[in-house]
Design a protein around this motif. Structure first.
Motif, PDB file in Angstrom:
ATOM      1  N   GLY A 185      21.863   1.261 -51.739  1.00  0.00           N
ATOM      2  CA  GLY A 185      22.437   2.099 -52.775  1.00  0.00           C
ATOM      3  C   GLY A 185      21.562   2.080 -54.010  1.00  0.00           C
ATOM      4  O   GLY A 185      20.487   1.474 -54.019  1.00  0.00           O
ATOM      5  N   ARG A 186      22.055   2.726 -55.047  1.00  0.00           N
ATOM      6  CA  ARG A 186      21.274   2.860 -56.282  1.00  0.00           C
ATOM      7  C   ARG A 186      20.930   1.498 -56.872  1.00  0.00           C
ATOM      8  O   ARG A 186      19.782   1.205 -57.154  1.00  0.00           O
ATOM      9  N   THR A 187      21.932   0.669 -57.104  1.00  0.00           N
ATOM     10  CA  THR A 187      21.721  -0.680 -57.623  1.00  0.00           C
ATOM     11  C   THR A 187      22.722  -1.623 -56.981  1.00  0.00           C
ATOM     12  O   THR A 187      23.772  -1.192 -56.497  1.00  0.00           O
TER      13      THR A 187
ATOM     14  N   LYS B 123      26.089  -1.246 -58.743  1.00  0.00           N
ATOM     15  CA  LYS B 123      26.847  -0.052 -58.352  1.00  0.00           C
ATOM     16  C   LYS B 123      27.493  -0.244 -56.990  1.00  0.00           C
ATOM     17  O   LYS B 123      28.654   0.109 -56.779  1.00  0.00           O
TER      18      LYS B 123
ATOM     19  N   ASP C 233      32.332   7.599 -52.904  1.00  0.00           N
ATOM     20  CA  ASP C 233      31.109   7.612 -53.702  1.00  0.00           C
ATOM     21  C   ASP C 233      30.141   8.612 -53.067  1.00  0.00           C
ATOM     22  O   ASP C 233      29.772   8.473 -51.908  1.00  0.00           O
TER      23      ASP C 233
ATOM     24  N   SER D  49      27.245   9.612 -54.933  1.00  0.00           N
ATOM     25  CA  SER D  49      26.095   9.642 -55.838  1.00  0.00           C
ATOM     26  C   SER D  49      24.797   9.466 -55.052  1.00  0.00           C
ATOM     27  O   SER D  49      24.717   8.671 -54.131  1.00  0.00           O
ATOM     28  N   ASP D  50      23.781  10.246 -55.419  1.00  0.00           N
ATOM     29  CA  ASP D  50      22.471  10.170 -54.779  1.00  0.00           C
ATOM     30  C   ASP D  50      21.692   8.961 -55.286  1.00  0.00           C
ATOM     31  O   ASP D  50      21.936   8.488 -56.394  1.00  0.00           O
ATOM     32  N   PHE D  51      20.753   8.493 -54.475  1.00  0.00           N
ATOM     33  CA  PHE D  51      19.863   7.420 -54.917  1.00  0.00           C
ATOM     34  C   PHE D  51      18.557   7.496 -54.146  1.00  0.00           C
ATOM     35  O   PHE D  51      18.472   8.131 -53.100  1.00  0.00           O
ATOM     36  N   LEU D  52      17.530   6.885 -54.694  1.00  0.00           N
ATOM     37  CA  LEU D  52      16.214   6.833 -54.080  1.00  0.00           C
ATOM     38  C   LEU D  52      16.131   5.573 -53.223  1.00  0.00           C
ATOM     39  O   LEU D  52      16.334   4.458 -53.716  1.00  0.00           O
ATOM     40  N   THR D  53      15.825   5.739 -51.941  1.00  0.00           N
ATOM     41  CA  THR D  53      15.735   4.588 -51.046  1.00  0.00           C
ATOM     42  C   THR D  53      14.443   3.822 -51.299  1.00  0.00           C
ATOM     43  O   THR D  53      13.527   4.321 -51.961  1.00  0.00           O
TER      44      THR D  53
ATOM     45  N   VAL E  93      15.273  10.541 -51.039  1.00  0.00           N
ATOM     46  CA  VAL E  93      16.569  10.655 -51.703  1.00  0.00           C
ATOM     47  C   VAL E  93      17.666  10.589 -50.650  1.00  0.00           C
ATOM     48  O   VAL E  93      17.630  11.305 -49.655  1.00  0.00           O
TER      49      VAL E  93
ATOM     50  N   ASP F  17      21.445  11.351 -49.977  1.00  0.00           N
ATOM     51  CA  ASP F  17      22.549  12.127 -50.536  1.00  0.00           C
ATOM     52  C   ASP F  17      23.813  11.935 -49.702  1.00  0.00           C
ATOM     53  O   ASP F  17      24.570  12.863 -49.472  1.00  0.00           O
TER      54      ASP F  17
END
Length: 141
Positions: free
Chosen positions: A87-89, A92, A109, A111-115, A120, A122
């Motif tokens: 996930g993002r952090t 989170k 949830d 929310s998008d995040f960068l792996t 990305v 999604d």
């Protein structure tokens, strides 16, 4: 009353929520034994079960579907969520689990995040509480 996220989530998320909701009946949450994996066969590759544990790890992956393992590039089964989160952090991710435990209810949830691999993600994630028969959350689907 239906949760707001059901109007915008993917059909598979809605189907798993509807199954969980039917299994809980008039209770706050179903028990793990109420959930029959055969009923969720189309969704198993994307499902996880996380245990709540009474130590500093807090949450431990018990079961991780093959689609989740592939997306992560590793199988986190048996590891703490905080050590092998996706996930993002870390904060989170743990917030989502903490929310379910605190509220005894679902958490959606999207929310998008960068792996770590630079792409990305999604994805949509639904966190659903399970109990061992009491009123406390013992696992999260």
């Amino acid at each position: 009353m239906q949760p707001e996220f059901l109007r915008r989530c993917h059909d598979s998320i809605r189907a798993v929520y509807d199954y969980w909701n039917a299994k809980r009946g008039d209770r706050t949450m179903p028990t793990r034994s109420d959930i029959d994996p055969l009923d969720l066969r189309p969704y198993l590759p994307a499902l996880m079960i996380v245990d709540l544990v009474p130590d500093s790890r807090r949450y431990v992956y018990r079961l991780v579907g093959t689609k989740e393992v592939e997306a992560r590039g590793e199988d986190p089964t048996g590891h703490a969520v905080g050590d092998r989160f996706f996930g993002r952090t870390k904060e989170k991710v743990l917030f989502n689990y903490d929310f379910v435990v605190r509220n005894h209810g679902p958490r959606f949830d999207d929310s998008d995040f960068l792996t770590a691999g630079g792409r990305v993600s999604d994805s949509e994630e639904l966190f659903l509480p399970l109990s061992s028969g009491g009123a406390e959350v013992t696992q999260i689907l």
